[in-house]
Design a protein around this motif. Structure first.
Motif, mmCIF file in Angstrom:
data_model
loop_
_atom_site.group_PDB
_atom_site.id
_atom_site.type_symbol
_atom_site.label_atom_id
_atom_site.label_comp_id
_atom_site.label_asym_id
_atom_site.label_seq_id
_atom_site.Cartn_x
_atom_site.Cartn_y
_atom_site.Cartn_z
ATOM 1 N N LEU A 79 0.823 -1.198 0.000
ATOM 2 C CA LEU A 79 0.000 0.000 0.000
ATOM 3 C C LEU A 79 0.863 1.256 0.000
ATOM 4 O O LEU A 79 0.599 2.219 -0.750
ATOM 5 N N LYS A 80 1.897 1.276 0.817
ATOM 6 C CA LYS A 80 2.775 2.446 0.923
ATOM 7 C C LYS A 80 3.441 2.740 -0.425
ATOM 8 O O LYS A 80 3.437 3.890 -0.895
ATOM 9 N N LEU A 81 4.019 1.718 -1.041
ATOM 10 C CA LEU A 81 4.703 1.928 -2.312
ATOM 11 C C LEU A 81 3.725 2.334 -3.410
ATOM 12 O O LEU A 81 4.026 3.203 -4.231
ATOM 13 N N GLY A 82 2.560 1.675 -3.422
ATOM 14 C CA GLY A 82 1.572 2.017 -4.432
ATOM 15 C C GLY A 82 1.176 3.476 -4.369
ATOM 16 O O GLY A 82 1.106 4.168 -5.393
ATOM 17 N N ARG A 83 0.929 3.972 -3.165
ATOM 18 C CA ARG A 83 0.523 5.368 -3.014
ATOM 19 C C ARG A 83 1.663 6.331 -3.301
ATOM 20 O O ARG A 83 1.461 7.392 -3.908
ATOM 21 N N GLU A 84 2.876 5.964 -2.880
ATOM 22 C CA GLU A 84 4.015 6.837 -3.156
ATOM 23 C C GLU A 84 4.270 6.946 -4.655
ATOM 24 O O GLU A 84 4.500 8.039 -5.187
ATOM 25 N N LEU A 85 4.222 5.811 -5.356
ATOM 26 C CA LEU A 85 4.470 5.822 -6.791
ATOM 27 C C LEU A 85 3.340 6.522 -7.544
ATOM 28 O O LEU A 85 3.581 7.217 -8.538
ATOM 29 N N SER A 86 2.121 6.375 -7.058
ATOM 30 C CA SER A 86 0.994 7.101 -7.664
ATOM 31 C C SER A 86 1.203 8.605 -7.545
ATOM 32 O O SER A 86 0.946 9.363 -8.493
ATOM 33 N N ALA A 87 1.672 9.040 -6.370
ATOM 34 C CA ALA A 87 1.895 10.462 -6.152
ATOM 35 C C ALA A 87 3.002 11.009 -7.054
ATOM 36 O O ALA A 87 3.029 12.211 -7.338
ATOM 37 N N ARG A 88 3.885 10.129 -7.520
ATOM 38 C CA ARG A 88 4.953 10.533 -8.442
ATOM 39 C C ARG A 88 4.521 10.444 -9.903
ATOM 40 O O ARG A 88 5.328 10.624 -10.813
ATOM 41 N N GLY A 89 3.251 10.148 -10.119
ATOM 42 C CA GLY A 89 2.715 10.138 -11.480
ATOM 43 C C GLY A 89 2.753 8.806 -12.176
ATOM 44 O O GLY A 89 2.449 8.722 -13.380
ATOM 45 N N CYS A 90 3.105 7.735 -11.474
ATOM 46 C CA CYS A 90 3.160 6.412 -12.091
ATOM 47 C C CYS A 90 1.754 5.858 -12.314
ATOM 48 O O CYS A 90 0.838 6.113 -11.530
ATOM 49 N N LYS A 91 1.624 5.073 -13.369
ATOM 50 C CA LYS A 91 0.383 4.363 -13.656
ATOM 51 C C LYS A 91 0.608 2.867 -13.454
ATOM 52 O O LYS A 91 1.744 2.388 -13.513
ATOM 53 N N PHE A 92 -0.486 2.127 -13.242
ATOM 54 C CA PHE A 92 -0.358 0.732 -12.820
ATOM 55 C C PHE A 92 -1.063 -0.228 -13.779
ATOM 56 O O PHE A 92 -2.059 0.120 -14.416
ATOM 57 N N PHE A 93 -0.495 -1.420 -13.833
ATOM 58 C CA PHE A 93 -1.018 -2.506 -14.654
ATOM 59 C C PHE A 93 -1.871 -3.418 -13.780
ATOM 60 O O PHE A 93 -1.428 -3.875 -12.723
ATOM 61 N N THR A 94 -3.096 -3.654 -14.188
ATOM 62 C CA THR A 94 -3.950 -4.623 -13.509
ATOM 63 C C THR A 94 -3.844 -5.955 -14.233
ATOM 64 O O THR A 94 -4.141 -6.038 -15.431
ATOM 65 N N PHE A 95 -3.401 -6.979 -13.509
ATOM 66 C CA PHE A 95 -3.226 -8.309 -14.106
ATOM 67 C C PHE A 95 -4.275 -9.260 -13.555
ATOM 68 O O PHE A 95 -4.355 -9.483 -12.344
ATOM 69 N N ILE A 96 -5.084 -9.815 -14.450
ATOM 70 C CA ILE A 96 -6.088 -10.814 -14.092
ATOM 71 C C ILE A 96 -5.803 -12.066 -14.909
ATOM 72 O O ILE A 96 -5.880 -12.038 -16.144
ATOM 73 N N HIS A 97 -5.458 -13.142 -14.246
ATOM 74 C CA HIS A 97 -5.169 -14.367 -14.989
ATOM 75 C C HIS A 97 -6.431 -14.845 -15.704
ATOM 76 O O HIS A 97 -7.532 -14.799 -15.149
ATOM 77 N N PRO A 98 -6.298 -15.308 -16.934
ATOM 78 C CA PRO A 98 -7.488 -15.670 -17.724
ATOM 79 C C PRO A 98 -8.311 -16.814 -17.167
ATOM 80 O O PRO A 98 -9.468 -16.992 -17.576
ATOM 81 N N THR A 99 -7.766 -17.600 -16.245
ATOM 82 C CA THR A 99 -8.561 -18.677 -15.643
ATOM 83 C C THR A 99 -9.459 -18.189 -14.519
ATOM 84 O O THR A 99 -10.299 -18.941 -14.020
ATOM 85 N N SER A 100 -9.295 -16.938 -14.092
ATOM 86 C CA SER A 100 -10.129 -16.394 -13.025
ATOM 87 C C SER A 100 -11.462 -15.906 -13.589
ATOM 88 O O SER A 100 -11.586 -15.597 -14.775
ATOM 89 N N ILE A 101 -12.462 -15.828 -12.709
ATOM 90 C CA ILE A 101 -13.796 -15.386 -13.096
ATOM 91 C C ILE A 101 -14.108 -14.091 -12.358
ATOM 92 O O ILE A 101 -14.053 -14.044 -11.126
ATOM 93 N N ILE A 102 -14.450 -13.058 -13.112
ATOM 94 C CA ILE A 102 -14.771 -11.749 -12.552
ATOM 95 C C ILE A 102 -16.205 -11.422 -12.946
ATOM 96 O O ILE A 102 -16.533 -11.370 -14.137
#
Length: 215
Positions: A79-102
């Motif tokens: 959580l700490k790193l995610g928020r710090e990197l977001s504040a620096r303008g970084c964007k994130f990749f959401t990875f969902i394995h194809p065998t999962s059901i959403i």
């Protein structure tokens, strides 16, 4: 093609690269490299994928098309790193394995990672940087807060509420409508039948409090 930078150079980084192997081979994803505070600059992190250490996390400057994937297993650090990197303008990749059901009406935040054979059910909400490991399920109307980590073979039943930066150990079950406070820890194999306070650690069947951390 999505250009992905892995944050963290441990075992989870190698796992997610392996899980993304079909996407890499098809050309849908390119792993530009890894950022980590402990590995030497330029080291070949994952032989076979041309994946080198780009920089420390602190000194990382993203390229325009970079999408970061958090390969950090500790919820608080995640959580700490995610928020710090977001504040620096970084964007994130959401990875969902194809065998999962959403479920179609499920809502996922930024930078979520979902391992194989998992279920995110109807009207479920996952916050930013949530990690769901293999064969885990979040039942209908579940809410999981930012940065929380759900380990393998976990069952979160209907209307469960999980706070921020919570760790839920492998093979744990949380019964319907139970609330788990921020930064709590649920031990592996626990059956949680009543709500858990923030920063508490619980274990056993039924789960009982091991300790209450200082807030």
């Amino acid at each position: 093609m999505k250009q992905v930078v892995i944050v963290g150079g441990g075992g989870m980084a190698r796992e997610v690269i392996a899980l993304m192997s079909p996407m890499i081979q098809s050309g849908d994803v390119r792993i530009r490299g890894v950022i980590d505070d402990t590995l030497p600059l330029g080291a070949d992190f994952c032989p076979g994928y041309s994946c080198q250490v780009l920089s420390s996390i602190e000194k990382f400057i993203p390229e325009e098309n970079d999408l970061l994937l958090l390969a950090i297993g500790d919820p608080a650090a995640r959580l700490k790193l995610g928020r710090e990197l977001s504040a620096r303008g970084c964007k994130f990749f959401t990875f969902i394995h194809p065998t999962s059901i959403i479920a179609p009406d499920a809502k996922l935040g930024s930078g979520v990672v979902i391992y194989p054979y998992s279920l995110i059910s109807a009207n479920t909400r996952l916050g930013d940087f949530v990690l769901i490991n293999v064969h885990s399920g979040a039942g209908h109307d579940v809410v999981i807060g930012d940065g929380s980590v759900v380990c393998a073979h976990v069952d979160l039943t209907g209307f469960v509420r999980i706070g921020e930066a919570v760790l839920i150990g492998s093979h744990a079950s949380v019964l319907p409508k139970v609330k788990v406070g921020d930064h709590a820890k649920i031990g592996a194999g626990s059956i949680v039948v009543r709500s858990v306070r923030a920063h508490a650690t619980v274990f056993a069947q039924p789960a009982r409090t091991l300790r209450q951390a200082e807030e």
